[in-house]
Scaffold this active site. Structure first.
Site, mmCIF file in Angstrom:
data_model
loop_
_atom_site.group_PDB
_atom_site.id
_atom_site.type_symbol
_atom_site.label_atom_id
_atom_site.label_comp_id
_atom_site.label_asym_id
_atom_site.label_seq_id
_atom_site.Cartn_x
_atom_site.Cartn_y
_atom_site.Cartn_z
ATOM 1 N N ALA A 69 28.800 -23.619 21.046
ATOM 2 C CA ALA A 69 29.203 -23.579 22.453
ATOM 3 C C ALA A 69 28.197 -24.392 23.264
ATOM 4 O O ALA A 69 27.080 -24.630 22.806
ATOM 5 C CB ALA A 69 29.206 -22.130 22.926
ATOM 6 N N GLY A 114 29.459 -21.531 17.593
ATOM 7 C CA GLY A 114 30.880 -21.784 17.814
ATOM 8 C C GLY A 114 31.411 -22.898 16.918
ATOM 9 O O GLY A 114 32.620 -22.968 16.657
ATOM 10 N N GLU A 117 32.194 -21.169 13.774
ATOM 11 C CA GLU A 117 33.343 -20.299 14.074
ATOM 12 C C GLU A 117 34.638 -21.118 14.114
ATOM 13 O O GLU A 117 35.679 -20.686 13.623
ATOM 14 C CB GLU A 117 33.113 -19.560 15.401
ATOM 15 C CG GLU A 117 32.018 -18.508 15.271
ATOM 16 C CD GLU A 117 31.597 -17.910 16.597
ATOM 17 O OE1 GLU A 117 31.253 -18.673 17.525
ATOM 18 O OE2 GLU A 117 31.622 -16.673 16.722
ATOM 19 N N GLU A 137 23.167 -17.713 16.972
ATOM 20 C CA GLU A 137 23.259 -17.153 18.323
ATOM 21 C C GLU A 137 22.137 -16.165 18.640
ATOM 22 O O GLU A 137 21.681 -16.083 19.780
ATOM 23 C CB GLU A 137 24.619 -16.459 18.538
ATOM 24 C CG GLU A 137 25.805 -17.413 18.652
ATOM 25 C CD GLU A 137 26.443 -17.759 17.310
ATOM 26 O OE1 GLU A 137 25.784 -17.576 16.270
ATOM 27 O OE2 GLU A 137 27.605 -18.215 17.315
HETATM 28 N N1 3HC Z 1 24.688 -26.848 24.044
HETATM 29 C C1 3HC Z 1 24.184 -27.669 24.987
HETATM 30 N N2 3HC Z 1 23.244 -28.589 24.728
HETATM 31 C C2 3HC Z 1 22.786 -28.680 23.474
HETATM 32 C C3 3HC Z 1 23.263 -27.856 22.451
HETATM 33 C C4 3HC Z 1 24.270 -26.916 22.758
HETATM 34 N N3 3HC Z 1 24.799 -26.112 21.843
HETATM 35 N N4 3HC Z 1 22.610 -28.168 21.308
HETATM 36 C C5 3HC Z 1 21.767 -29.163 21.620
HETATM 37 N N5 3HC Z 1 21.870 -29.476 22.925
HETATM 38 C C6 3HC Z 1 21.177 -30.550 23.654
HETATM 39 C C7 3HC Z 1 19.673 -30.358 23.658
HETATM 40 O O1 3HC Z 1 19.274 -29.561 24.739
HETATM 41 C C8 3HC Z 1 19.198 -31.786 23.789
HETATM 42 O O2 3HC Z 1 19.326 -32.150 25.140
HETATM 43 P P1 3HC Z 1 18.263 -33.175 25.815
HETATM 44 O O3 3HC Z 1 18.354 -34.425 25.013
HETATM 45 O O4 3HC Z 1 18.750 -33.293 27.214
HETATM 46 O O5 3HC Z 1 16.925 -32.515 25.697
HETATM 47 C C9 3HC Z 1 20.228 -32.574 22.997
HETATM 48 O O6 3HC Z 1 21.379 -31.741 22.929
HETATM 49 C C10 3HC Z 1 19.815 -32.923 21.592
HETATM 50 O O7 3HC Z 1 19.383 -31.737 20.962
HETATM 51 P P2 3HC Z 1 18.126 -31.702 19.981
HETATM 52 O O8 3HC Z 1 17.014 -32.495 20.579
HETATM 53 O O9 3HC Z 1 17.886 -30.300 19.632
HETATM 54 O O10 3HC Z 1 18.727 -32.530 18.752
HETATM 55 P P3 3HC Z 1 18.404 -32.387 17.204
HETATM 56 O O11 3HC Z 1 19.144 -33.465 16.562
HETATM 57 O O12 3HC Z 1 16.911 -32.290 17.003
HETATM 58 O O13 3HC Z 1 18.986 -30.967 16.769
HETATM 59 C C11 3HC Z 1 20.693 -29.250 16.607
HETATM 60 C C12 3HC Z 1 20.366 -30.759 16.738
HETATM 61 C C13 3HC Z 1 20.185 -28.732 15.257
HETATM 62 C C14 3HC Z 1 22.164 -29.088 16.713
HETATM 63 C C15 3HC Z 1 19.956 -28.476 17.727
HETATM 64 O O14 3HC Z 1 20.201 -29.125 18.953
HETATM 65 C C16 3HC Z 1 20.381 -27.042 17.868
HETATM 66 O O15 3HC Z 1 19.932 -26.214 17.129
HETATM 67 N N6 3HC Z 1 21.224 -26.770 18.878
HETATM 68 C C17 3HC Z 1 21.614 -25.418 19.209
HETATM 69 C C18 3HC Z 1 22.599 -24.851 18.225
HETATM 70 C C19 3HC Z 1 23.014 -23.469 18.627
HETATM 71 O O16 3HC Z 1 22.220 -22.622 18.938
HETATM 72 N N7 3HC Z 1 24.323 -23.242 18.615
HETATM 73 C C20 3HC Z 1 24.881 -21.985 18.987
HETATM 74 C C21 3HC Z 1 25.232 -22.001 20.427
HETATM 75 S S1 3HC Z 1 25.772 -20.423 20.982
HETATM 76 C C22 3HC Z 1 27.379 -20.332 20.467
HETATM 77 O O17 3HC Z 1 27.869 -21.217 19.850
HETATM 78 C C23 3HC Z 1 28.098 -19.095 20.867
HETATM 79 C C24 3HC Z 1 29.392 -18.943 20.173
HETATM 80 O O18 3HC Z 1 29.263 -17.950 19.180
HETATM 81 C C25 3HC Z 1 30.491 -18.570 21.109
#
Ligand code: 3HC
Ligand code: NAI
Length: 712
Positions: A69, A114, A117, A137
């Site tokens: 998400a 997500g 998912e 999450e």
């Molecule tokens: N939403 C919004 N922005 C995100 C994002 C996300 N899910 N994931 C990454 N970004 C943004 C970062 O903030 C960063 O922004 P910036 O350049 O402005 O600083 C940019 O994307 C690049 O991210 P990274 O520098 O972290 O890039 P990497 O290539 O090093 O890593 C990644 C990629 C492994 C995907 C890492 O970004 C990550 O772990 N992201 C979060 C993943 C996550 O937690 N997903 C679950 C979200 S909650 C969810 O899905 C709820 C659901 O169950 C309903």
């Protein structure tokens, strides 16, 4: 081949020879931002309606599937009481699952949260060998909110699903295949889309169409959920989301799918409204934000560090040398005597041998690392070093002498860095001919373990030198935070008042154990007094003597630690400090210490002290000093302070760091409490002007930081 695009081209649909391809293109990580779920739903509707399409592939552009998400949306959704700008992901996943034609998720890069998912709502999942999947999450204080806790157990079993949702660590494609989360993994070099299309024709179109929500076979094997909750509590102390994730997975074991989904949604929303989630989301973005330095961009030079040199092989010098060796960078280490050098190297060897014994790396890897460290008693080869880091005793005259020496021999363009905890980088730089290359690189003890690197800029430090050190930190596996040049920089300047209050509380009658327990229960890795014992009480003692002339007469100073040091009780290293330690360094309360403190502080009235007072005095001392740092510009943003405390001082991530914690408590409340302490304890508690101003405005440190960034 025909191609159609959804709003803003976030989702592109193409069709070729009976197979539709839905491509998500929402850089940088293909998050499910508003517009993406709608785009997928629209594409599926079109596929359903088109009789020429037999199956569909869901894939992400730029070799990334979906990172989950859009985390930036969560704050807005929570603030709007659950209302969203975009359709709920559950609705879209329902559309995919009920498409009536096989949909195959083709996963490269990451399928997280997500993203996984979404993949699990597809009928099949294929993956590149380098792909990773996970439900992270809980690291954001949330649980999966789009069926992750209900579909994952149906693919991987209840126990594994609980572990993946409660710990949040991603797994690689091979493990996902073994667990049944993905159906095929392509070897390196095979094209994912080509493979997915072949899979569609070979498997998906020849098998009956099964929905994940109907796959109940793996739900029969029920693990001990209480034991799983206990394991999660041990690993992620106080983290509510980890517990709730297991509750939701447990629901899958006894509730029908739709009921389980509703239960998951309720728990997800509870988590979304929680302070823990707000704090952890703040940390997620903060970790990325701290790398952004005004004035530094892609055009700013950063020198490559291929050769390093360290002066001093004591506690810090040895650890810093290990950081370089661990990153594959050759490093010279200079000492004053063979004995000190041998001691330093023996400690490095012992440390590496422990890691080998624990299976962290092999003997061969240890030998390789040791071979990168050159111990020496002179400056031979220092003229080749790209960075020279001084880590000798904390004394200005000694540091100046060392910087004069290295200035004379270092090559042009080399970074001259000090690991000083408190001393002025400008004063150190003043004895060199190149202050633009002089900088603080403040590692934390043990340097090879702690993830924080405070990069301290002097008045003349060049942007190139700052950029080099920020990048170097990353290469060494650290999180680098830029600090300004003031006494103690960010971390230690705030740590002083925090530990001062811990000692004052004991001097006023609180027990040593109570002070440490309250802060531990709050979530700190250790209480403040036990931390002093670990770091060495002599470190602060030495610093206090160095700056004794700066003490304002008549202002209360803690007494106990100086007295303990005079007795030779330096903490763990001498077997006694605030506590006594056995051979395994296990701490026990030493009742003598409290009676000595009573003796030493006879004139201070003793009283009952509540846990609330312990907590507020220690934490608000941090916050008040943090506010001063922020206002004076020594920290760029409040989140920089939070990240320093998270990675350098064991502050719990789910509290968001000291400044976010204060924002969540509410600055008017924090300010009021500090005013009460000021009335009781005097000028040490005068509220920082910035805190006073923000409390009056009903604002936050975070909002102030954003305003300040815009003004810069
Ligand atoms: N939403 C919004 N922005 C995100 C994002 C996300 N899910 N994931 C990454 N970004 C943004 C970062 O903030 C960063 O922004 P910036 O350049 O402005 O600083 C940019 O994307 C690049 O991210 P990274 O520098 O972290 O890039 P990497 O290539 O090093 O890593 C990644 C990629 C492994 C995907 C890492 O970004 C990550 O772990 N992201 C979060 C993943 C996550 O937690 N997903 C679950 C979200 S909650 C969810 O899905 C709820 C659901 O169950 C309903
Ligand atoms: P330490 O006492 O363990 O080691 C200092 C070493 O420097 C000694 O081995 C000494 O022989 C050596 N040394 C002294 N003069 C030298 C010279 N001219 N050339 C070569 N070596 C020389 O001290 P520690 O704890 O490693 O501290 C070093 C620096 O790091 C200090 O500035 C300290 O404030 C800072 N620091 C310490 C932390 C800690 O927790 N110990 C944490 C972060 C910073």
């Amino acid at each position: 081949m025909s191609t159609q695009s959804a709003p803003q081209d976030l989702v592109v649909l193409s069709k070729d020879n009976g197979i539709a391809v839905i491509t998500i293109q929402n850089p940088p990580v293909n998050a499910l931002s508003p517009g993406v779920p709608e785009g997928i739903a629209k594409a599926i509707a079109e596929i359903k309606a088109d009789s020429t399409v037999l199956a569909a592939i869901l894939i992400g552009a730029n070799n990334r599937f979906i990172a989950g998400a859009d985390i930036r949306e969560f704050g807005k959704i929570a603030a709007a009481g659950g209302k969203r700008d975009s359709i709920g992901l559950n609705e879209v996943l329902d559309v995919i699952e009920n498409c009536g034609k096989p949909v195959i998720a083709a996963i490269d890069g990451h399928a997280l949260g997500g993203g996984l998912e979404t993949a699990m709502a597809c009928h099949y999942r294929v993956a590149a060998a380098t792909a990773h999947v996970g439900q992270p999450e809980c690291k954001l204080g949330l649980i999966p909110g789009a069926g992750g806790t209900q579909r994952l157990p149906r693919l991987a079993g209840l126990a594994k699903a609980a572990e993946l949702c409660a710990f949040g660590d991603p797994i690689n494609a091979a493990t996902a295949l073994e667990l049944g989360i993905v159906d095929r993994v392509f070897a390196k070099g095979e094209d994912l889309l080509t493979g997915a299309i072949a899979f569609a024709r070979e498997v998906a179109l020849t098998q009956p169409l099964l929905r994940t929500c109907d796959k109940d076979a793996k739900l029969a094997d029920k693990p001990d959920f209480d034991a799983l909750r206990a394991a999660a509590a041990k690993r992620s102390r106080n983290l509510n989301a980890a517990q709730r994730a297991i509750d939701a997975v447990e629901a899958a074991s006894h509730m029908p799918f739709a009921e389980g989904l509703a239960y998951e949604q309720k728990l997800f929303m509870d988590c979304l409204y929680s302070d823990q989630s707000k704090a952890l989301i703040h940390i997620f973005f903060g970790e990325r934000e701290v790398a952004k330095i005004p004035g530094i961009d892609k055009t700013t030079p950063a020198f490559t560090i291929e050769q390093a040199a360290v002066i001093g092989a004591g506690t810090m010098g040895g650890g810093i040398a290990m950081c370089f060796a661990n990153a594959g960078i050759p490093v010279r280490v200079k000492e004053t005597s063979q004995e000190a050098l041998d001691r330093g190297l023996a400690s490095i060897r012992k440390n590496y041998a422990n890691s080998v014994a624990k299976g962290r790396f092999t003997q061969e890897a240890m030998d390789k690392r040791l071979a990168l460290i050159t111990p020496q008693l002179d400056y031979t080869g220092f003229d080749d070093a790209d960075i020279i880091i001084e880590a000798v005793f904390e004394g200005m005259e000694l540091k100046k002498q060392i910087f004069r020496e290295v200035d004379a021999i270092a090559k042009a363009g080399a970074i001259l860095a000090s690991n000083t905890s408190t001393l002025s980088i400008d004063e150190i730089a003043s004895v060199t001919t190149r202050p633009e290359f002089v900088i603080g690189t403040h590692f934390f003890s043990p340097a090879n373990v702690m993830k924080l690197l405070e990069v301290v800029r002097g008045a003349s430090t060049s942007l190139a030198a700052i950029n080099t050190c920020m990048q170097l930190g990353k290469k060494l596996g650290k999180v680098s935070v830029l600090a300004g040049n003031c006494f103690g920089f960010i971390g230690n300047r705030m740590f002083g008042p925090y530990r001062r209050e811990a000692q004052f509380l004991v001097e006023e009658g609180a027990s040593i154990a109570a002070v440490d327990q309250v802060l531990y229960d709050f979530g700190m890795a250790m209480g403040p007094l036990a931390t002093g014992d670990l770091a060495g009480l002599d470190v602060g003692w030495r610093i206090r003597k160095e700056v004794a002339h700066l003490q304002k007469p008549g202002v209360r100073q803690p007494i106990a630690e100086d007295k303990l040091c005079e007795m030779g009780r330096f903490g763990q290293k001498t077997g006694a400090g605030w506590y006594v330690y056995d051979a395994e360094r296990k701490a026990s309360v030493d009742p003598q210490v409290e009676s000595w403190v009573r003796e030493w502080t006879g004139e201070i009235p003793k009283r009952e002290i509540t846990n609330d007072e312990i907590l507020d005095r220690c934490l608000y001392a941090l916050v008040n000093e943090g506010a001063r740092l922020l206002e004076e510009g020594f920290a760029l943003r409040s989140v920089d302070i939070d990240i320093v405390y998270l990675y350098g001082y064991g502050f719990p991530a789910y509290r968001g760091g000291p400044m976010k914690y204060a924002d969540l408590v509410g600055l008017p409340k924090v300010y009021q409490r500090i005013k009460e302490f000021e009335a009781q304890h005097g000028e040490l508690w005068t509220p920082a002007p910035l805190l006073e101003q923000l409390a009056r405005e009903g604002s936050t440190f975070e909002a102030y930081s954003k305003r300040a960034a815009v003004a810069r």
